[in-house]
Design an enzyme around this catalytic site. Structure first.
Site, PDB file in Angstrom:
ATOM      1  N   TYR A  13      -1.304  -0.283  10.832  1.00 35.11           N
ATOM      2  CA  TYR A  13      -1.421  -0.634   9.412  1.00 35.11           C
ATOM      3  C   TYR A  13      -0.144  -0.225   8.676  1.00 35.11           C
ATOM      4  O   TYR A  13       0.398  -0.988   7.875  1.00 35.11           O
ATOM      5  CB  TYR A  13      -2.643   0.042   8.806  1.00 35.11           C
ATOM      6  CG  TYR A  13      -2.876  -0.304   7.348  1.00 35.11           C
ATOM      7  CD1 TYR A  13      -3.182  -1.606   6.972  1.00 35.11           C
ATOM      8  CD2 TYR A  13      -2.802   0.674   6.359  1.00 35.11           C
ATOM      9  CE1 TYR A  13      -3.398  -1.937   5.641  1.00 35.11           C
ATOM     10  CE2 TYR A  13      -3.018   0.358   5.033  1.00 35.11           C
ATOM     11  CZ  TYR A  13      -3.322  -0.950   4.675  1.00 35.11           C
ATOM     12  OH  TYR A  13      -3.530  -1.272   3.349  1.00 35.11           O
ATOM     13  N   SER A  57       0.855  -1.185   0.000  1.00 36.65           N
ATOM     14  CA  SER A  57       0.000   0.000   0.000  1.00 36.65           C
ATOM     15  C   SER A  57       0.885   1.227   0.000  1.00 36.65           C
ATOM     16  O   SER A  57       2.065   1.171   0.381  1.00 36.65           O
ATOM     17  CB  SER A  57      -0.881  -0.004   1.251  1.00 36.65           C
ATOM     18  OG  SER A  57      -1.492   1.253   1.456  1.00 36.65           O
TER      19      SER A  57
END
Length: 254
Positions: A162, A149
């Site tokens: 995250y 990501s």
């Protein structure tokens, strides 16, 4: 040497929706037989029917890759039933946002288990087969694609753990790339920005409400855009390794 994937086998984790499902369809379109790995068997069966109708060869494997034995079994079954393993797309992941202070730590455990350990179990089980495939026809090259990501590059308030998991994916991938690239196993990192998927729906209602306006007015990417990038990576000639792709919506600044 063909840049297409006829005669090869791919395995995609997190294949029941979003980027995983779109990638499985795209790899099948390029000629690969595709093992579809995820927990939601009903979704996988629907996807398999779509691939079969288009002339592809799917294999449904209902498995939770956070379980080491389940991940190893998924890889073993792929090789047993489809004959080999040339491409792995480690896509399964979850994004649970929110402050670090007073966070429900079970969310941290869930992200580390899936985003990190699930990816590691899958990669470790697959590597012997990828190394073997890289020594044989039809392509004499194999691919491990790690779906990370933009959060693996940029740390932001409200996404600390995250960020941690996705930074870890990048570090693992680069180290492994250096280890196996001389044996023609390509390790590639794909880092999407904002994509329309189910990912944000896994957050607590109050977190969803806080983030509701974040992408307002922005044309976000679709899962097929990331699938197209992954297909580009794995269909390059043997001499070409695409190590990293950062792919964001045109309107996304960071």
């Amino acid at each position: 040497m063909s840049e297409r994937l006829h005669g090869t086998v791919a395995l995609v984790t997190g294949a029941s929706s979003g980027i995983g499902a779109a990638t499985a369809v795209e790899l099948a379109r390029h000629g690969a037989s595709v093992a579809l790995v995820a927990r939601r068997g009903d979704r996988l069966n629907e996807l398999a029917e779509t691939i079969t109708r288009s002339g592809g060869t799917p294999l449904v494997i209902e498995a939770d890759v956070t379980d080491e034995e389940a991940a190893r079994s998924a890889v073993a079954r792929t090789v047993e039933e489809l004959g080999r393993l040339d491409t792995v797309v480690a896509n399964a992941g979850v994004m649970l946002l929110g402050p670090i202070v007073d966070a429900p730590v079970e969310e941290w455990t869930r992200m580390v288990d899936l985003n990190v350990m699930g990816l590691l179990w899958t990669a470790h089980a697959a590597l012997p087969h990828l190394l073997a495939a890289a020594e044989t026809e039809p392509r004499k090259v194999a691919d491990l694609v790690l779906v990370s990501s933009v959060a693996g590059r940029v740390a932001r308030r409200g996404s600390g753990v995250y960020n941690l998991t996705k930074h870890g994916v990048g570090a693992f991938g680069e180290s492994l790339r250096q280890e196996v690239t001389g044996r023609h196993v390509r390790v590639s990192l794909v880092e999407p920005g904002a994509v329309i998927t189910e990912l944000t729906g896994h957050n607590r209602p109050e977190i969803q409400e806080q983030n509701r306006g974040r992408w307002e007015g922005m044309e976000r990417m679709e899962a097929v855009d990331i699938a197209d990038a992954i297909a580009y990576v794995v269909t390059r000639p043997r001499r070409v390794a695409v190590n990293e792709i950062l792919i964001r919506p045109t309107e996304q600044e960071s």
